[in-house]
Design a protein around this motif. Structure first.
Motif, PDB file in Angstrom:
ATOM      1  N   ALA A 102       4.105  -0.452  -1.508  1.00 29.43           N
ATOM      2  CA  ALA A 102       5.374  -1.002  -1.998  1.00 29.43           C
ATOM      3  C   ALA A 102       6.556  -0.302  -1.333  1.00 29.43           C
ATOM      4  CB  ALA A 102       5.457  -0.847  -3.515  1.00 29.43           C
ATOM      5  N   GLY A 155       5.860 -10.792  -5.425  1.00 27.48           N
ATOM      6  CA  GLY A 155       5.084  -9.603  -5.076  1.00 27.48           C
ATOM      7  C   GLY A 155       3.958  -9.944  -4.127  1.00 27.48           C
ATOM      8  N   ILE A 163       1.490  -4.571  -7.087  1.00 34.38           N
ATOM      9  CA  ILE A 163       2.711  -5.061  -6.421  1.00 34.38           C
ATOM     10  C   ILE A 163       3.247  -6.328  -7.106  1.00 34.38           C
ATOM     11  CG2 ILE A 163       3.746  -5.802  -4.221  1.00 34.38           C
ATOM     12  CD1 ILE A 163       2.043  -3.669  -2.898  1.00 34.38           C
ATOM     13  N   PHE A 175       7.039  -6.976  -9.573  1.00 29.94           N
ATOM     14  CA  PHE A 175       7.986  -8.094  -9.577  1.00 29.94           C
ATOM     15  C   PHE A 175       7.983  -8.847 -10.908  1.00 29.94           C
ATOM     16  CE2 PHE A 175       7.723  -6.857  -5.263  1.00 29.94           C
ATOM     17  CZ  PHE A 175       8.987  -7.116  -4.761  1.00 29.94           C
TER      18      PHE A 175
END
Ligand code: PFF
Length: 445
Positions: free
Chosen positions: A36, A197, A269, A273
């Motif tokens: 990330a 993401g 990830i 989001f």
């Protein structure tokens, strides 16, 4: 009189234990955070390349040395270097062993956090809100309780021995871990915001791919994730029957470990989001807020959104991470334990408790000087010591070790083309490739 060494009873026993070592906080806590912070897809791409070109061969070299020598890493490297200098082998092994203790010093702290987060939702379910809050909030007191607790738990398994302890536990715990991860990914991908993401993670920004900082981070992560460069895999290799064809085993372990890291990215990830969509501030100046605390900041919020069921999911998830951490801790601890048992005539029980005490002192030192030591120890281990040890393994396998080294013999023969190609790759290409990356590390540091 020669003592019979403990050993794995089956090939699958070895694969499970080695995969248990490889799969841990590095995959589920380290990989997604690094990905990330380093461009998502670009990091994933470079990680895969580095894993295939360097980490997989290094894993092969490490397991090969242990398997041929049938000794603990210091003994094995001493034997492999006997034609050049036993002392060099010994120091190489000692550097690895120091790395294993360094790894344990911070790993047991992070594992303690996981354990505390696994218990926090349970306390909440029982209505013990203050305790639950304490368990999910970072504090020195929490570290002082959970780090020793985790070290104790590891020691309790290790002192049972390789076969009774490690093999059995790995076999029980690994499949559970994979099932839980898949279930959580399915849940997360159904949440609003997850697609952003997913895009960040799966579509590389090609302009980032040649960024030296990213390459170094990916290499450190790959070496750490495959547990190479501290002797953990070497000692497991030594517990496998001598002369086994380790090529396929190495490919399976690498594939499994990489799959889990990839899956962890697929969970965390998009989760970042999803959290952002829910109004939680996640990034500041393109950097994740609270870096190492990422999963503790983001995931509990998500689990909360699931209502009471979320408490069970949260507990299960953090328990999963604690379990993964435990099987990794076991292999690192086995490095000094095997050395003390084989070369210094300690009983297994005594060796385990002595090593645990040393790890306890090291981790308490990190807790006491957390801000100045924690990140530095991780960086020095993963970007300097592990790559250096791997470079040493390549040089040992390719150049220093003459008697009894079939790999080197093969590289000089005309038979078995594939093996000859592989041996030459380890001898010539890997050390050069690793040195090139390493020079970059030195410049960057
Ligand atoms: N590979 C482990 C992880 O990814 O969490 C960490 C590790 C375990 C590193 C054992 C080194 C080791 F010897």
């Amino acid at each position: 009189m020669t003592k019979t060494r403990d050993s794995f009873h089956s090939r699958i026993g070895f694969v499970l234990a080695a995969a248990g070592s490889a799969i841990g906080l590095g995959n589920i806590w380290g990989f997604p955070t690094q990905a990330a912070n380093n461009g998502g897809g670009a990091f994933l791409f470079v990680y895969l390349i580095v894993t295939i070109l360097l980490a997989l061969p290094a894993l092969y070299a490490e397991i090969y040395i242990g398997n041929q020598a049938q000794k603990n890493p210091i003994g094995a490297l001493k034997e492999a270097c006997q034609d050049t200098s036993k002392r060099l082998g010994k120091y190489g092994g000692l550097v690895g062993m120091t790395g294993a203790v360094m790894m344990l010093s911070f790993y047991t702290i992070v594992a303690g956090w996981m354990f505390a987060h696994a218990l926090s939702p349970l306390a909440e379910l029982m209505g013990l809100m203050d305790i639950s809050q304490w368990l999910s909030t970072s504090s020195i007191q929490r570290n002082l309780l959970f780090t020793p607790l985790f070290i104790l738990l590891g020691a309790a398994i290790i002192h049972q021995g390789v076969n009774a302890g490690i093999e059995k536990w790995s076999a029980r715990l690994m499949p559970l871990l994979i099932i839980m991860l898949i279930a959580l990914i399915i849940y997360i991908l159904g949440q609003p915001g997850a697609e952003k993401g997913l895009a960040l993670y799966l579509i590389p920004d090609w302009s980032q791919v040649t960024n030296p900082k990213l390459i170094v981070a990916a290499m450190g992560q790959a070496f750490f994730s495959l547990s190479i460069g501290v002797g953990g895999m070497m000692v497991y290799g030594s517990y496998m029957e001598k002369g086994k064809d380790i090529g396929k085993l190495v490919i399976s372990i690498t594939a499994l470990d990489t799959c889990i890291a990839f899956m962890a990215g697929l969970l965390i990830i998009p989760a970042i989001f999803v959290a952002q969509e829910a109004g939680i501030e996640v990034f500041k100046n393109n950097q994740l807020i609270g870096e190492g605390q990422l999963i503790f900041n983001i995931l509990p919020q998500l689990f909360n959104a699931m209502g009471t069921a979320g408490l069970f999911v949260a507990s299960a998830f953090f328990m999963l991470l604690s379990i993964a951490a435990l099987t990794s801790t076991i292999s690192s601890t086995e490095v000094p334990v095997a050395y003390l048992v084989e070369d210094k005539s300690f009983s297994r029980r005594k060796a385990t408790w002595l090593v645990s005490l040393i790890v306890l002192i090291a981790s308490m030192t990190l807790i006491a000087f957390f801000d100045s030591l924690f990140a530095v120890v991780i960086r020095v281990l993963t970007t300097i010591m592990q790559p250096l040890s791997c470079l040493f393994y390549f040089i040992v396998v390719g150049w220093l070790w003459k008697r009894g080294n079939k790999l080197r013999d093969v590289s000089l023969q005309k038979t078995n083309k594939l093996l000859r190609w592989w041996a030459n790759y380890l001898r010539f290409v890997c050390p050069v490739l690793l040195s090139v990356v390493f020079v970059n590390v030195a410049i960057l540091n």
